[in-house]
Design a protein around this motif. Structure first.
Motif, PDB file in Angstrom:
ATOM      1  N   GLY A 258      10.956  20.033  21.340  1.00 38.72           N
ATOM      2  CA  GLY A 258      10.581  18.746  20.774  1.00 38.72           C
ATOM      3  C   GLY A 258      11.752  18.265  19.936  1.00 38.72           C
ATOM      4  N   GLY A 259      12.260  17.112  20.247  1.00 39.81           N
ATOM      5  CA  GLY A 259      13.353  16.535  19.482  1.00 39.81           C
ATOM      6  C   GLY A 259      13.007  15.101  19.134  1.00 39.81           C
ATOM      7  N   PHE A 260      13.348  14.701  17.919  1.00 39.55           N
ATOM      8  CA  PHE A 260      12.964  13.379  17.435  1.00 39.55           C
ATOM      9  C   PHE A 260      14.072  12.778  16.595  1.00 39.55           C
ATOM     10  N   LEU A 261      14.215  11.464  16.705  1.00 39.29           N
ATOM     11  CA  LEU A 261      15.134  10.715  15.856  1.00 39.29           C
ATOM     12  C   LEU A 261      14.325   9.821  14.939  1.00 39.29           C
ATOM     13  N   ALA A 262      14.811   9.687  13.709  1.00 40.66           N
ATOM     14  CA  ALA A 262      14.265   8.700  12.782  1.00 40.66           C
ATOM     15  C   ALA A 262      15.191   7.498  12.854  1.00 40.66           C
ATOM     16  N   ILE A 263      14.608   6.346  13.116  1.00 43.12           N
ATOM     17  CA  ILE A 263      15.378   5.107  13.219  1.00 43.12           C
ATOM     18  C   ILE A 263      14.899   4.164  12.124  1.00 43.12           C
ATOM     19  N   VAL A 264      15.839   3.686  11.320  1.00 45.65           N
ATOM     20  CA  VAL A 264      15.527   2.709  10.275  1.00 45.65           C
ATOM     21  C   VAL A 264      16.384   1.485  10.534  1.00 45.65           C
ATOM     22  N   ASN A 265      15.722   0.372  10.793  1.00 44.05           N
ATOM     23  CA  ASN A 265      16.416  -0.891  11.059  1.00 44.05           C
ATOM     24  C   ASN A 265      17.532  -0.731  12.089  1.00 44.05           C
ATOM     25  N   GLY A 266      17.236   0.017  13.153  1.00 49.37           N
ATOM     26  CA  GLY A 266      18.188   0.191  14.240  1.00 49.37           C
ATOM     27  C   GLY A 266      19.231   1.273  14.025  1.00 49.37           C
ATOM     28  N   GLU A 267      19.232   1.926  12.874  1.00 49.88           N
ATOM     29  CA  GLU A 267      20.211   2.983  12.587  1.00 49.88           C
ATOM     30  C   GLU A 267      19.537   4.344  12.619  1.00 49.88           C
ATOM     31  N   ILE A 268      20.280   5.360  13.079  1.00 48.51           N
ATOM     32  CA  ILE A 268      19.763   6.726  13.059  1.00 48.51           C
ATOM     33  C   ILE A 268      19.807   7.228  11.617  1.00 48.51           C
ATOM     34  N   ALA A 269      18.628   7.570  11.100  1.00 46.74           N
ATOM     35  CA  ALA A 269      18.505   8.028   9.718  1.00 46.74           C
ATOM     36  C   ALA A 269      18.312   9.537   9.621  1.00 46.74           C
ATOM     37  N   GLY A 270      18.008  10.181  10.740  1.00 45.38           N
ATOM     38  CA  GLY A 270      17.800  11.622  10.722  1.00 45.38           C
ATOM     39  C   GLY A 270      17.276  12.115  12.050  1.00 45.38           C
ATOM     40  N   SER A 271      17.033  13.421  12.119  1.00 49.65           N
ATOM     41  CA  SER A 271      16.529  14.031  13.334  1.00 49.65           C
ATOM     42  C   SER A 271      15.770  15.301  12.994  1.00 49.65           C
ATOM     43  N   ALA A 272      14.961  15.732  13.954  1.00 51.85           N
ATOM     44  CA  ALA A 272      14.246  17.002  13.842  1.00 51.85           C
ATOM     45  C   ALA A 272      14.192  17.640  15.215  1.00 51.85           C
ATOM     46  N   ILE A 273      14.221  18.967  15.230  1.00 54.26           N
ATOM     47  CA  ILE A 273      14.129  19.721  16.470  1.00 54.26           C
ATOM     48  C   ILE A 273      13.141  20.866  16.255  1.00 54.26           C
ATOM     49  N   CYS A 274      12.275  21.069  17.249  1.00 55.78           N
ATOM     50  CA  CYS A 274      11.327  22.174  17.177  1.00 55.78           C
ATOM     51  C   CYS A 274      11.142  22.770  18.564  1.00 55.78           C
ATOM     52  N   CYS A 275      10.593  23.980  18.611  1.00 55.72           N
ATOM     53  CA  CYS A 275      10.320  24.659  19.872  1.00 55.72           C
ATOM     54  C   CYS A 275       9.372  25.810  19.592  1.00 55.72           C
ATOM     55  N   LEU A 276       8.957  26.508  20.632  1.00 55.45           N
ATOM     56  CA  LEU A 276       8.194  27.724  20.425  1.00 55.45           C
ATOM     57  C   LEU A 276       9.115  28.751  19.783  1.00 55.45           C
ATOM     58  N   LEU A 277       8.575  29.533  18.859  1.00 58.35           N
ATOM     59  CA  LEU A 277       9.368  30.570  18.214  1.00 58.35           C
ATOM     60  C   LEU A 277       9.645  31.685  19.209  1.00 58.35           C
ATOM     61  N   ARG A 278      10.888  32.023  19.351  1.00 59.69           N
ATOM     62  CA  ARG A 278      11.288  33.115  20.244  1.00 59.69           C
ATOM     63  C   ARG A 278      11.211  34.417  19.448  1.00 59.69           C
ATOM     64  N   SER A 279      10.266  35.237  19.796  1.00 56.28           N
ATOM     65  CA  SER A 279      10.051  36.472  19.053  1.00 56.28           C
ATOM     66  C   SER A 279      11.132  37.502  19.347  1.00 56.28           C
ATOM     67  N   PRO A 280      11.622  38.196  18.315  1.00 57.59           N
ATOM     68  CA  PRO A 280      12.607  39.254  18.548  1.00 57.59           C
ATOM     69  C   PRO A 280      11.946  40.587  18.898  1.00 57.59           C
TER      70      PRO A 280
END
Length: 157
Positions: free
Chosen positions: A59-81
């Motif tokens: 899962g990847g997401f961008l935060a857009i404020v007034n057309g500008e990239i303000a941030g991002s987040a990335i998530c996934c299933l936790l890969r167990s060691p």
């Protein structure tokens, strides 16, 4: 910030360079020295994103404020060691491994909105809980979202 100015949008492969740049900026903020990065750091992050995308957990997401990239987040299933012995219906962990807000947008709800969107993604993917490692600066925001501190032990070798 008014909520109609902020949009959280899912990313596609064309957005990966932004995700990579933001992830490495997090490490920069921890004081990581240039000489401490692996020579293929950029490629390693891009490769990891591609792997999680191909296994369906990304899962990847961008935060857009007034057309500008303000941030991002990335998530996934936790890969167990270690071997998972608990049924996924009981324990399927999601991992938020990158939440980045551009400096000029910090303190305006961008990181919170990105984290909330990542949580929704992981819940939809069937996760039973979410893990992340918080910086000192971000810990209080995560606690306000319901995260609790967990004990991790480390030994420097």
């Amino acid at each position: 910030m008014m909520s109609n100015e902020l949009q959280i949008v899912p990313v596609g492969p064309a957005d990966d360079p932004v995700l990579v740049t933001h992830y490495l900026a997090i490490w920069d903020s921890y004081g990581t020295r240039l000489e401490d990065y692996a020579p293929d750091a950029t490629e390693a992050v891009a490769r990891f994103i591609g792997e999680t995308r191909s296994d369906g957990s990304h899962g990847g997401f961008l935060a857009i404020v007034n057309g500008e990239i303000a941030g991002s987040a990335i998530c996934c299933l936790l890969r167990s060691p270690y071997p998972e012995v608990i049924k996924p219906a009981v324990r399927r962990r999601g991992y938020i491994w990158s939440v980045y807000t551009e400096p000029r947008y910090r303190g305006k709800g961008v990181g919170k909105s990105l984290t909330e969107r990542a949580i929704i993604h992981l819940k939809t993917a069937g996760c039973t809980d979410v893990v992340l490692h918080a910086s000192d600066a971000g810990a209080s925001m995560y606690e306000k979202l319901g995260f609790t501190r967990a004990g991790e032990m480390r030994l420097a070798l």
